[in-house]
Design a protein around this motif. Structure first.
Motif, PDB file in Angstrom:
ATOM      1  N   THR A   1      -0.760  55.341  62.698  1.00 47.75           N
ATOM      2  CA  THR A   1      -1.286  56.491  63.940  1.00 47.75           C
ATOM      3  C   THR A   1      -0.787  55.656  65.311  1.00 47.75           C
ATOM      4  OG1 THR A   1      -3.457  55.571  63.825  1.00 47.75           O
ATOM      5  CG2 THR A   1      -2.817  57.266  62.585  1.00 47.75           C
ATOM      6  N   VAL A   2      -0.440  56.704  66.121  1.00 51.31           N
ATOM      7  CA  VAL A   2      -0.278  56.035  67.424  1.00 51.31           C
ATOM      8  C   VAL A   2      -1.043  57.003  68.580  1.00 51.31           C
ATOM      9  CG1 VAL A   2       1.571  55.954  69.354  1.00 51.31           C
ATOM     10  CG2 VAL A   2       2.291  55.555  66.910  1.00 51.31           C
ATOM     11  N   VAL A   3      -1.713  56.208  69.281  1.00 53.91           N
ATOM     12  CA  VAL A   3      -2.644  56.962  70.335  1.00 53.91           C
ATOM     13  C   VAL A   3      -2.423  56.416  71.782  1.00 53.91           C
ATOM     14  CG1 VAL A   3      -4.654  55.436  69.948  1.00 53.91           C
ATOM     15  CG2 VAL A   3      -4.954  57.768  70.779  1.00 53.91           C
ATOM     16  N   GLY A   4      -2.532  56.998  72.655  1.00 53.96           N
ATOM     17  CA  GLY A   4      -2.284  56.292  74.029  1.00 53.96           C
ATOM     18  C   GLY A   4      -3.002  57.251  75.149  1.00 53.96           C
TER      19      GLY A   4
ATOM     20  N   PRO B   1      -4.051  61.305  68.683  1.00 50.12           N
ATOM     21  CA  PRO B   1      -3.249  60.589  67.896  1.00 50.12           C
ATOM     22  C   PRO B   1      -1.997  61.156  67.219  1.00 50.12           C
ATOM     23  CG  PRO B   1      -5.402  61.305  66.933  1.00 50.12           C
ATOM     24  CD  PRO B   1      -5.197  61.640  68.237  1.00 50.12           C
ATOM     25  N   VAL B   2      -1.069  60.691  66.828  1.00 52.32           N
ATOM     26  CA  VAL B   2       0.028  61.284  66.078  1.00 52.32           C
ATOM     27  C   VAL B   2       0.444  60.286  64.786  1.00 52.32           C
ATOM     28  CG1 VAL B   2       1.078  62.628  68.042  1.00 52.32           C
ATOM     29  CG2 VAL B   2       1.889  60.396  67.411  1.00 52.32           C
ATOM     30  N   THR B   3       0.973  60.895  63.730  1.00 46.76           N
ATOM     31  CA  THR B   3       1.491  60.165  62.596  1.00 46.76           C
ATOM     32  C   THR B   3       2.882  59.995  62.871  1.00 46.76           C
ATOM     33  OG1 THR B   3      -0.172  60.825  61.174  1.00 46.76           O
ATOM     34  CG2 THR B   3       1.867  59.852  60.031  1.00 46.76           C
ATOM     35  N   PRO B   4       3.456  58.794  63.107  1.00 48.23           N
ATOM     36  CA  PRO B   4       5.115  58.772  63.277  1.00 48.23           C
ATOM     37  C   PRO B   4       5.763  58.926  62.013  1.00 48.23           C
ATOM     38  CG  PRO B   4       3.938  56.846  64.046  1.00 48.23           C
ATOM     39  CD  PRO B   4       2.875  57.678  63.257  1.00 48.23           C
ATOM     40  N   THR B   5       6.775  59.700  62.178  1.00 48.35           N
ATOM     41  CA  THR B   5       7.696  60.128  61.133  1.00 48.35           C
ATOM     42  C   THR B   5       8.436  58.419  60.673  1.00 48.35           C
ATOM     43  OG1 THR B   5       9.558  60.652  62.389  1.00 48.35           O
ATOM     44  CG2 THR B   5       8.167  62.304  61.599  1.00 48.35           C
ATOM     45  N   LYS B   6       8.731  58.615  59.522  1.00 48.34           N
ATOM     46  CA  LYS B   6       9.704  57.393  59.050  1.00 48.34           C
ATOM     47  C   LYS B   6      11.137  57.662  59.006  1.00 48.34           C
ATOM     48  CE  LYS B   6       5.719  55.669  56.437  1.00 48.34           C
ATOM     49  NZ  LYS B   6       5.487  55.224  54.961  1.00 48.34           N
ATOM     50  N   SER B   7      11.852  56.748  59.527  1.00 49.56           N
ATOM     51  CA  SER B   7      13.297  56.967  59.859  1.00 49.56           C
ATOM     52  C   SER B   7      14.138  55.920  59.047  1.00 49.56           C
ATOM     53  CB  SER B   7      13.747  57.102  61.269  1.00 49.56           C
ATOM     54  OG  SER B   7      13.554  55.876  61.887  1.00 49.56           O
TER      55      SER B   7
END
Length: 160
Positions: free
Chosen positions: A140-143, A154-160
């Motif tokens: 997760t990313v929050v800022g 918060p967001v859940t990053p996609t995997k690349s």
């Protein structure tokens, strides 16, 4: 003679009543237009002028991660994020990354992903090292936007 006076009196009352109804009929559409305009202004999605010009809605945060093999027993996770739709008063942002393994254990990192905003948009990239056996299955990313401290994520990053 009283008949004529009564007719004139009745005519005067009817004319006054007709004039009153005509004024009400003209006033009602004008009033509705004013109310409609106020409603549109209230629904513009820009309470108190918080958004910069061209911004439509709340600021958005999109992130992606890419895992690569690092040194022995290390997995490097590169986080890349983009912010858009920030208010013109916002000048930068800071993001925190947390990795979660299959057992639900979390690992938060002190290093933040920071970026500058230009015309409400900006991006950042930061690489984090995960020591094996910790393998991130989700994150997760929050800022926050600066200087106003408005929340991002918060967001859940996609995997690349």
């Amino acid at each position: 003679m009283s008949q004529v006076t009564g007719d004139r009196s009745t005519d005067a009352i009817q004319r006054a009543h007709f004039r009153s109804r005509r004024q009400t009929t003209l006033l009602l559409p004008a009033l509705l237009l004013v109310v409609f305009a106020l409603l549109l202004a209230g629904c513009s999605g820009d309470p108190g002028g918080m958004q910069g010009s061209g911004a439509s809605g709340a600021p958005t945060l999109h992130c992606a991660t890419r895992q690569t093999a690092g040194q022995i027993d290390v997995i490097e996770v590169t986080l890349t994020c983009a912010v858009s739709g920030a208010a013109s008063a916002e000048t930068s942002f800071t993001l925190s990354y947390t990795a979660t393994n299959a057992n639900g254990q979390k690992r938060s990192f002190d290093a933040t992903c920071d970026g500058q905003l230009h015309n409400g948009e900006g991006n950042c990239t930061r690489t984090y090292a995960l020591v094996v056996p910790f393998t991130a299955t989700s994150s997760t990313v929050v800022g926050k936007l600066l200087p106003d401290n408005r929340t991002l994520g918060p967001v859940t990053p996609t995997k690349s």
